[in-house]
Design a protein around this motif. Structure first.
Motif, PDB file in Angstrom:
ATOM      1  N   VAL A 145       9.142 -50.288   3.663  1.00 25.78           N
ATOM      2  CA  VAL A 145       8.541 -49.430   2.642  1.00 25.78           C
ATOM      3  C   VAL A 145       9.019 -49.859   1.261  1.00 25.78           C
ATOM      4  CG1 VAL A 145       8.278 -47.066   1.809  1.00 25.78           C
ATOM      5  CG2 VAL A 145       8.429 -47.503   4.265  1.00 25.78           C
ATOM      6  N   ASP A 146       8.075 -49.983   0.328  1.00 29.07           N
ATOM      7  CA  ASP A 146       8.401 -50.349  -1.054  1.00 29.07           C
ATOM      8  C   ASP A 146       8.618 -49.069  -1.856  1.00 29.07           C
ATOM      9  OD1 ASP A 146       8.738 -51.750  -3.421  1.00 29.07           O
ATOM     10  OD2 ASP A 146       6.585 -51.739  -3.866  1.00 29.07           O
ATOM     11  N   LEU A 147       9.864 -48.854  -2.294  1.00 29.72           N
ATOM     12  CA  LEU A 147      10.209 -47.643  -3.036  1.00 29.72           C
ATOM     13  C   LEU A 147      10.624 -47.996  -4.464  1.00 29.72           C
ATOM     14  CD1 LEU A 147      12.390 -45.726  -0.401  1.00 29.72           C
ATOM     15  CD2 LEU A 147       9.972 -45.372  -0.923  1.00 29.72           C
ATOM     16  N   PRO A 148      10.423 -47.072  -5.401  1.00 31.07           N
ATOM     17  CA  PRO A 148      10.897 -47.276  -6.773  1.00 31.07           C
ATOM     18  C   PRO A 148      12.422 -47.426  -6.788  1.00 31.07           C
ATOM     19  CG  PRO A 148       9.399 -45.405  -6.655  1.00 31.07           C
ATOM     20  CD  PRO A 148       9.716 -45.782  -5.246  1.00 31.07           C
ATOM     21  N   PRO A 149      12.987 -48.130  -7.778  1.00 28.19           N
ATOM     22  CA  PRO A 149      14.430 -48.400  -7.797  1.00 28.19           C
ATOM     23  C   PRO A 149      15.303 -47.145  -7.682  1.00 28.19           C
ATOM     24  CG  PRO A 149      13.309 -49.719  -9.448  1.00 28.19           C
ATOM     25  CD  PRO A 149      12.283 -48.789  -8.889  1.00 28.19           C
ATOM     26  N   ALA A 150      14.965 -46.085  -8.423  1.00 26.39           N
ATOM     27  CA  ALA A 150      15.803 -44.879  -8.391  1.00 26.39           C
ATOM     28  C   ALA A 150      15.815 -44.252  -6.999  1.00 26.39           C
ATOM     29  CB  ALA A 150      15.307 -43.868  -9.424  1.00 26.39           C
ATOM     30  N   ALA A 151      14.623 -44.128  -6.396  1.00 22.30           N
ATOM     31  CA  ALA A 151      14.536 -43.544  -5.057  1.00 22.30           C
ATOM     32  C   ALA A 151      15.199 -44.451  -4.030  1.00 22.30           C
ATOM     33  CB  ALA A 151      13.072 -43.294  -4.685  1.00 22.30           C
ATOM     34  N   ALA A 152      15.021 -45.762  -4.190  1.00 22.51           N
ATOM     35  CA  ALA A 152      15.631 -46.705  -3.259  1.00 22.51           C
ATOM     36  C   ALA A 152      17.155 -46.607  -3.318  1.00 22.51           C
ATOM     37  CB  ALA A 152      15.172 -48.125  -3.573  1.00 22.51           C
ATOM     38  N   GLY A 153      17.699 -46.446  -4.527  1.00 21.43           N
ATOM     39  CA  GLY A 153      19.141 -46.308  -4.663  1.00 21.43           C
ATOM     40  C   GLY A 153      19.657 -45.044  -4.023  1.00 21.43           C
ATOM     41  N   ARG A 154      18.952 -43.936  -4.242  1.00 25.03           N
ATOM     42  CA  ARG A 154      19.353 -42.667  -3.640  1.00 25.03           C
ATOM     43  C   ARG A 154      19.253 -42.743  -2.119  1.00 25.03           C
ATOM     44  NH1 ARG A 154      22.736 -39.064  -4.644  1.00 25.03           N
ATOM     45  NH2 ARG A 154      21.981 -38.807  -6.788  1.00 25.03           N
ATOM     46  N   LEU A 155      18.201 -43.405  -1.622  1.00 21.47           N
ATOM     47  CA  LEU A 155      18.033 -43.550  -0.181  1.00 21.47           C
ATOM     48  C   LEU A 155      19.144 -44.411   0.410  1.00 21.47           C
ATOM     49  CD1 LEU A 155      16.314 -43.029   2.332  1.00 21.47           C
ATOM     50  CD2 LEU A 155      14.987 -45.075   1.762  1.00 21.47           C
ATOM     51  N   ALA A 156      19.548 -45.452  -0.293  1.00 11.81           N
ATOM     52  CA  ALA A 156      20.628 -46.313   0.186  1.00 11.81           C
ATOM     53  C   ALA A 156      21.926 -45.525   0.318  1.00 11.81           C
ATOM     54  CB  ALA A 156      20.813 -47.503  -0.753  1.00 11.81           C
ATOM     55  N   LEU A 172      22.178 -42.319   0.840  1.00  9.55           N
ATOM     56  CA  LEU A 172      22.005 -41.384   1.952  1.00  9.55           C
ATOM     57  C   LEU A 172      22.192 -42.081   3.289  1.00  9.55           C
ATOM     58  CD1 LEU A 172      21.135 -38.757   3.332  1.00  9.55           C
ATOM     59  CD2 LEU A 172      18.759 -39.359   2.815  1.00  9.55           C
ATOM     60  N   THR A 173      21.511 -43.196   3.478  1.00  9.24           N
ATOM     61  CA  THR A 173      21.604 -43.893   4.767  1.00  9.24           C
ATOM     62  C   THR A 173      23.003 -44.462   4.999  1.00  9.24           C
ATOM     63  OG1 THR A 173      20.693 -45.900   3.726  1.00  9.24           O
ATOM     64  CG2 THR A 173      19.147 -44.447   4.874  1.00  9.24           C
ATOM     65  N   GLU A 174      23.696 -44.825   3.925  1.00 11.07           N
ATOM     66  CA  GLU A 174      25.074 -45.307   4.079  1.00 11.07           C
ATOM     67  C   GLU A 174      25.965 -44.185   4.604  1.00 11.07           C
ATOM     68  OE1 GLU A 174      28.686 -47.152   1.309  1.00 11.07           O
ATOM     69  OE2 GLU A 174      26.632 -47.076   0.544  1.00 11.07           O
ATOM     70  N   THR A 221      22.022 -31.073  12.294  1.00  9.00           N
ATOM     71  CA  THR A 221      21.759 -31.456  10.909  1.00  9.00           C
ATOM     72  C   THR A 221      21.474 -32.954  10.807  1.00  9.00           C
ATOM     73  OG1 THR A 221      23.165 -29.676  10.066  1.00  9.00           O
ATOM     74  CG2 THR A 221      22.729 -31.525   8.580  1.00  9.00           C
ATOM     75  N   LEU A 222      22.276 -33.760  11.480  1.00  3.10           N
ATOM     76  CA  LEU A 222      22.058 -35.208  11.467  1.00  3.10           C
ATOM     77  C   LEU A 222      20.733 -35.569  12.128  1.00  3.10           C
ATOM     78  CD1 LEU A 222      25.494 -36.875  12.331  1.00  3.10           C
ATOM     79  CD2 LEU A 222      24.204 -37.029  10.215  1.00  3.10           C
ATOM     80  N   SER A 223      20.474 -34.952  13.274  1.00  4.39           N
ATOM     81  CA  SER A 223      19.240 -35.238  13.997  1.00  4.39           C
ATOM     82  C   SER A 223      18.015 -34.895  13.163  1.00  4.39           C
ATOM     83  CB  SER A 223      19.222 -34.447  15.312  1.00  4.39           C
ATOM     84  OG  SER A 223      18.003 -34.619  15.990  1.00  4.39           O
ATOM     85  N   ARG A 224      18.056 -33.768  12.490  1.00  2.00           N
ATOM     86  CA  ARG A 224      16.925 -33.346  11.663  1.00  2.00           C
ATOM     87  C   ARG A 224      16.706 -34.311  10.501  1.00  2.00           C
ATOM     88  NH1 ARG A 224      18.000 -27.673   9.334  1.00  2.00           N
ATOM     89  NH2 ARG A 224      19.483 -28.938   8.161  1.00  2.00           N
ATOM     90  N   ALA A 225      17.799 -34.775   9.907  1.00  2.00           N
ATOM     91  CA  ALA A 225      17.678 -35.703   8.782  1.00  2.00           C
ATOM     92  C   ALA A 225      17.063 -37.024   9.224  1.00  2.00           C
ATOM     93  CB  ALA A 225      19.047 -35.947   8.145  1.00  2.00           C
ATOM     94  N   VAL A 226      17.534 -37.548  10.361  1.00  2.00           N
ATOM     95  CA  VAL A 226      17.084 -38.864  10.827  1.00  2.00           C
ATOM     96  C   VAL A 226      15.677 -38.807  11.397  1.00  2.00           C
ATOM     97  CG1 VAL A 226      17.506 -40.666  12.558  1.00  2.00           C
ATOM     98  CG2 VAL A 226      19.420 -39.716  11.241  1.00  2.00           C
ATOM     99  N   ARG A 227      15.408 -37.798  12.204  1.00  5.88           N
ATOM    100  CA  ARG A 227      14.153 -37.767  12.956  1.00  5.88           C
ATOM    101  C   ARG A 227      13.016 -37.060  12.224  1.00  5.88           C
ATOM    102  NH1 ARG A 227      17.449 -36.142  18.406  1.00  5.88           N
ATOM    103  NH2 ARG A 227      17.871 -38.263  19.147  1.00  5.88           N
ATOM    104  N   GLN A 228      13.355 -36.258  11.230  1.00  3.83           N
ATOM    105  CA  GLN A 228      12.295 -35.480  10.581  1.00  3.83           C
ATOM    106  C   GLN A 228      12.295 -35.621   9.060  1.00  3.83           C
ATOM    107  OE1 GLN A 228      12.223 -31.329  11.759  1.00  3.83           O
ATOM    108  NE2 GLN A 228      11.307 -30.703   9.823  1.00  3.83           N
ATOM    109  N   ASP A 237      23.060 -34.545  -0.425  1.00  5.21           N
ATOM    110  CA  ASP A 237      24.043 -33.467  -0.596  1.00  5.21           C
ATOM    111  C   ASP A 237      24.399 -32.840   0.752  1.00  5.21           C
ATOM    112  OD1 ASP A 237      24.020 -33.943  -3.295  1.00  5.21           O
ATOM    113  OD2 ASP A 237      22.719 -32.238  -3.799  1.00  5.21           O
ATOM    114  N   GLU A 238      23.388 -32.670   1.630  1.00  7.61           N
ATOM    115  CA  GLU A 238      23.650 -32.115   2.967  1.00  7.61           C
ATOM    116  C   GLU A 238      24.577 -33.029   3.762  1.00  7.61           C
ATOM    117  OE1 GLU A 238      20.137 -31.306   5.164  1.00  7.61           O
ATOM    118  OE2 GLU A 238      19.663 -29.465   4.084  1.00  7.61           O
ATOM    119  N   ALA A 239      24.274 -34.331   3.745  1.00  9.32           N
ATOM    120  CA  ALA A 239      25.093 -35.291   4.491  1.00  9.32           C
ATOM    121  C   ALA A 239      26.503 -35.355   3.919  1.00  9.32           C
ATOM    122  CB  ALA A 239      24.435 -36.671   4.460  1.00  9.32           C
ATOM    123  N   HIS A 240      26.603 -35.317   2.594  1.00  9.67           N
ATOM    124  CA  HIS A 240      27.918 -35.359   1.951  1.00  9.67           C
ATOM    125  C   HIS A 240      28.718 -34.105   2.300  1.00  9.67           C
ATOM    126  CE1 HIS A 240      30.932 -36.486  -0.998  1.00  9.67           C
ATOM    127  NE2 HIS A 240      30.859 -35.274  -1.520  1.00  9.67           N
TER     128      HIS A 240
END
Length: 201
Positions: free
Chosen positions: A87-98, A100-102, A126-133, A171-174
């Motif tokens: 998926v091609d994401l804008p830089p700001a969203a891609a950074g935030r996603l990185a 989160l996934t880290e 909580t983890l399952s919901r984040a990853v799967r949904q 924030d939820e994951a953190h």
């Protein structure tokens, strides 16, 4: 269906207990204590035994163990990462996603972290919901909305919603990681107090 129900009753505690009580009634009959009313005595004892027998306890359903759930979740996380890589994401969203996934990757790393997670079903959920949904839905909705935005320029950029969604998920994951760290800290402090108190005696 009727046959299996009958067989279940034959093997049930009620029937076995009632049968034992009925045999006691037959013993009374053979000793002459039941008299001419021995059929009533036998039937009554059988019924009393069946009523007094403890109820059948069905086996609890074999739900998946939390550690097994985490194993399955790691596989789903790998699939999610493969999807996000396309998926091609804008830089700001891609950074935030990185970010989160880290955090999610660290939480799902086999070892003591997942051992701590395994005793917290809410954390696993909580983890399952984040990853799967949550993450796939946020990204997929962005991709579809972005296509429509190109046809109708001037509307609110969809990447703003994506960034906000990813911020909430991060924030939820953190918060989950912080809770686990604090639990380990409390465990360490408890052990310190135990050792200090033991040394005083």
């Amino acid at each position: 269906m009727a046959t299996s129900r009958f067989l279940r009753y034959v093997e049930s505690r009620k029937n076995l207990t009632g049968g034992a009580a009925g045999l006691a009634g037959l013993a009374l009959t053979f000793t002459g204590l039941a008299g001419a009313y021995w059929p009533v005595v036998v039937a009554g004892l059988y019924g009393a035994g069946a009523l007094l027998a403890p109820p059948e306890r069905p086996d609890a359903p074999p739900f998946t163990d939390p550690s097994e759930q985490l194993d399955e979740l790691r596989g789903d996380f790998e699939q999610l990462m493969a999807y996000l890589g396309e998926v091609d994401l804008p830089p700001a969203a891609a950074g935030r996603l990185a970010e989160l996934t880290e955090t999610l990757a660290a939480l799902l790393e086999p070892g003591w972290v997942t051992d701590a997670l395994a005793v917290d079903p809410e954390a696993v959920h909580t983890l399952s919901r984040a990853v799967r949904q949550d993450i796939p839905e946020s990204v997929d909705t962005f991709v579809r909305t972005r296509w429509w935005t190109r046809l109708q320029p001037g509307t609110e950029p969809p990447e703003r919603h994506l960034e906000r969604q990813l911020t909430v998920l991060h924030d939820e994951a953190h918060a989950l990681a912080t809770a686990l760290r604090e639990a380990e800290s409390r465990r360490q402090e408890t052990h310190t107090r135990y050792l200090e108190d033991r040394g005083k005696h």
